[in-house]
Design a protein around this motif. Structure first.
Motif, mmCIF file in Angstrom:
data_model
loop_
_atom_site.group_PDB
_atom_site.id
_atom_site.type_symbol
_atom_site.label_atom_id
_atom_site.label_comp_id
_atom_site.label_asym_id
_atom_site.label_seq_id
_atom_site.Cartn_x
_atom_site.Cartn_y
_atom_site.Cartn_z
ATOM 1 N N LEU A 6 0.838 -1.195 0.000
ATOM 2 C CA LEU A 6 0.000 0.000 0.000
ATOM 3 C C LEU A 6 0.874 1.246 0.000
ATOM 4 O O LEU A 6 1.960 1.261 0.576
ATOM 5 C CB LEU A 6 -0.897 0.018 1.244
ATOM 6 C CG LEU A 6 -2.174 -0.823 1.187
ATOM 7 C CD1 LEU A 6 -1.875 -2.305 1.167
ATOM 8 C CD2 LEU A 6 -3.086 -0.497 2.357
ATOM 9 N N TYR A 17 0.735 5.371 0.947
ATOM 10 C CA TYR A 17 0.001 6.383 1.691
ATOM 11 C C TYR A 17 0.667 7.741 1.542
ATOM 12 O O TYR A 17 1.881 7.824 1.343
ATOM 13 C CB TYR A 17 -0.042 6.047 3.192
ATOM 14 C CG TYR A 17 -0.931 4.891 3.547
ATOM 15 C CD1 TYR A 17 -0.444 3.591 3.557
ATOM 16 C CD2 TYR A 17 -2.264 5.093 3.889
ATOM 17 C CE1 TYR A 17 -1.253 2.524 3.896
ATOM 18 C CE2 TYR A 17 -3.083 4.033 4.235
ATOM 19 C CZ TYR A 17 -2.574 2.750 4.235
ATOM 20 O OH TYR A 17 -3.379 1.699 4.564
ATOM 21 N N GLN A 69 1.118 11.206 3.770
ATOM 22 C CA GLN A 69 0.939 11.753 5.103
ATOM 23 C C GLN A 69 1.322 13.213 5.103
ATOM 24 O O GLN A 69 2.479 13.562 4.851
ATOM 25 C CB GLN A 69 1.753 10.976 6.130
ATOM 26 C CG GLN A 69 1.497 11.443 7.556
ATOM 27 C CD GLN A 69 2.232 10.625 8.601
ATOM 28 O OE1 GLN A 69 3.279 10.038 8.322
ATOM 29 N NE2 GLN A 69 1.692 10.558 9.809
ATOM 30 N N ALA A 121 -2.754 11.915 10.098
ATOM 31 C CA ALA A 121 -2.714 10.498 9.766
ATOM 32 C C ALA A 121 -2.564 10.280 8.265
ATOM 33 O O ALA A 121 -2.955 11.102 7.448
ATOM 34 C CB ALA A 121 -3.978 9.823 10.268
ATOM 35 N N PRO A 122 -1.983 9.165 7.872
ATOM 36 C CA PRO A 122 -1.811 8.869 6.447
ATOM 37 C C PRO A 122 -3.142 8.682 5.738
ATOM 38 O O PRO A 122 -4.100 8.179 6.314
ATOM 39 C CB PRO A 122 -1.040 7.540 6.470
ATOM 40 C CG PRO A 122 -0.445 7.441 7.822
ATOM 41 C CD PRO A 122 -1.394 8.139 8.726
ATOM 42 N N PHE A 152 -4.881 6.988 2.282
ATOM 43 C CA PHE A 152 -4.639 5.894 1.353
ATOM 44 C C PHE A 152 -4.523 6.388 -0.084
ATOM 45 O O PHE A 152 -5.306 7.230 -0.534
ATOM 46 C CB PHE A 152 -5.796 4.904 1.487
ATOM 47 C CG PHE A 152 -5.798 3.795 0.481
ATOM 48 C CD1 PHE A 152 -6.622 3.829 -0.629
ATOM 49 C CD2 PHE A 152 -4.971 2.698 0.654
ATOM 50 C CE1 PHE A 152 -6.633 2.791 -1.541
ATOM 51 C CE2 PHE A 152 -4.966 1.654 -0.264
ATOM 52 C CZ PHE A 152 -5.810 1.698 -1.352
ATOM 53 N N MET A 176 -3.372 0.419 -3.525
ATOM 54 C CA MET A 176 -3.060 -0.932 -3.068
ATOM 55 C C MET A 176 -2.640 -1.737 -4.285
ATOM 56 O O MET A 176 -3.347 -1.768 -5.289
ATOM 57 C CB MET A 176 -4.271 -1.580 -2.413
ATOM 58 C CG MET A 176 -4.005 -2.975 -1.926
ATOM 59 S SD MET A 176 -5.453 -3.690 -1.144
ATOM 60 C CE MET A 176 -6.456 -4.086 -2.563
ATOM 61 N N LEU A 185 4.498 7.216 2.133
ATOM 62 C CA LEU A 185 4.875 5.986 2.832
ATOM 63 C C LEU A 185 4.437 4.772 2.030
ATOM 64 O O LEU A 185 3.320 4.748 1.510
ATOM 65 C CB LEU A 185 4.190 5.926 4.197
ATOM 66 C CG LEU A 185 4.513 7.054 5.179
ATOM 67 C CD1 LEU A 185 3.479 7.089 6.296
ATOM 68 C CD2 LEU A 185 5.893 6.855 5.770
ATOM 69 N N GLY A 243 9.650 6.401 4.627
ATOM 70 C CA GLY A 243 8.978 7.499 3.957
ATOM 71 C C GLY A 243 9.915 8.344 3.102
ATOM 72 O O GLY A 243 11.124 8.405 3.340
ATOM 73 N N ILE A 266 -1.190 6.643 16.499
ATOM 74 C CA ILE A 266 -2.221 6.564 15.458
ATOM 75 C C ILE A 266 -2.831 5.167 15.460
ATOM 76 O O ILE A 266 -2.103 4.172 15.532
ATOM 77 C CB ILE A 266 -1.620 6.817 14.059
ATOM 78 C CG1 ILE A 266 -0.848 8.121 14.024
ATOM 79 C CG2 ILE A 266 -2.703 6.833 12.994
ATOM 80 C CD1 ILE A 266 -0.189 8.380 12.684
ATOM 81 N N PHE A 274 -7.067 5.050 8.683
ATOM 82 C CA PHE A 274 -6.375 5.636 9.819
ATOM 83 C C PHE A 274 -7.215 6.667 10.549
ATOM 84 O O PHE A 274 -7.973 7.418 9.945
ATOM 85 C CB PHE A 274 -5.075 6.301 9.345
ATOM 86 C CG PHE A 274 -3.982 5.317 9.046
ATOM 87 C CD1 PHE A 274 -3.856 4.774 7.789
ATOM 88 C CD2 PHE A 274 -3.094 4.934 10.041
ATOM 89 C CE1 PHE A 274 -2.855 3.851 7.512
ATOM 90 C CE2 PHE A 274 -2.090 4.025 9.778
ATOM 91 C CZ PHE A 274 -1.971 3.488 8.512
ATOM 92 N N GLY A 275 -7.029 6.702 11.850
ATOM 93 C CA GLY A 275 -7.570 7.789 12.641
ATOM 94 C C GLY A 275 -6.671 9.005 12.501
ATOM 95 O O GLY A 275 -5.575 8.910 11.935
ATOM 96 N N PRO A 276 -7.078 10.147 13.042
ATOM 97 C CA PRO A 276 -6.308 11.375 12.907
ATOM 98 C C PRO A 276 -5.109 11.453 13.837
ATOM 99 O O PRO A 276 -4.299 12.368 13.722
ATOM 100 C CB PRO A 276 -7.333 12.464 13.243
ATOM 101 C CG PRO A 276 -8.313 11.785 14.140
ATOM 102 C CD PRO A 276 -8.387 10.364 13.685
#
Lengths: 112, 116
Positions: free
Chosen positions: A34, A36, A38, A42-43, A45, A48, A88, A105, B93, B107-109
């Motif tokens: 995957l 991501y 960021q 939070a990352p 998406f 995939m 990432l 990253g 996280i 993901f959460g914040p």
């Protein structure tokens, strides 16, 4: 030991440039990978990838996986300042428990 | 859809106290939740995987007695940092895997913990 290496670590480009981000991995019982993005929190998406050689595209972003050589690349064309973020990659391992192993990253900064 | 929330967003506490962080999947049932820790300018490090109704699986080097994880329902997991110390200060996280999603995790914040 599982390992994920991303390169470059950091990259500064100008708007309009094209960038290629690399992710090489060695994980036990690899299943998928995957990508991501960021920014501050939070990352989020992006892609995939499960099969080799099949490019996935979303707007200016595209990604491909090579399961034989154990790497993936993420391309961003016509970069914009909003693309500035840490990208990432996270291969999924199903050895023992199912889990994602995150790379260090690549920090991308796009200048106006 | 697929929204994950965390509470609190930011917490500052004194050394020696315990802090509880909640992770909720708001609009889906999460059979599996993951807890990560991220230090400044570093990547996400998986701490533990928790499945609803069973004990969490901790990664090597993560003290399970210090980082207590409870996943009592399909929409809630909690991480309690017990006897927090300044070195526990980090960005925590959580992510949740949707029951019907094969690979994707949401993901959460994140929660920023600062221990004085």
């Amino acid at each position: 030991e599982d390992k994920v290496v991303q390169s470059p670590l950091s990259l500064v480009v100008h708007e309009g440039d094209t960038v290629t981000l690399n992710c090489s991995y060695e994980v036990t019982n690899f299943r998928s990978l995957l990508w991501y993005k960021q920014e501050k929190k939070a990352p989020t998406f992006l892609f995939m990838l499960t099969s080799s050689g099949i490019e996935k595209k979303s707007g200016r972003l595209s990604s491909i996986l090579d399961k034989k050589e154990l790497f993936s690349i993420l391309n961003i064309t016509a970069t914009q300042t909003g693309d500035s973020a840490v990208y990432l990659c996270a291969p999924k391992s199903t050895s023992g428990t199912y889990k994602y192993i995150f790379g260090t990253g690549t920090r991308l900064k796009v200048l106006a | 859809g697929a929204v994950v929330s965390q509470h609190p967003s930011w917490v500052i506490c004194k050394s020696g106290t315990s802090v509880k962080i909640e992770c909720r999947s708001l609009d889906f049932q999460a059979t599996t939740m993951f807890w990560y820790r991220q230090f400044p300018k570093q990547s996400l490090m998986l701490m533990a995987t928790s499945n609803e109704g069973s004990k969490a699986t901790y990664e090597q080097g993560v003290e399970k007695d210090k980082f207590l994880i409870n996943h009592a329902s399909l929409t809630l997991s909690t991480l309690t940092v017990t006897s927090a110390h300044p070195e526990d200060s980090s960005f925590y996280i959580c992510s949740a895997r949707w029951r019907v999603s094969n690979n994707e995790q949401f993901f959460g914040p994140g929660t920023r913990l600062t221990v004085l």
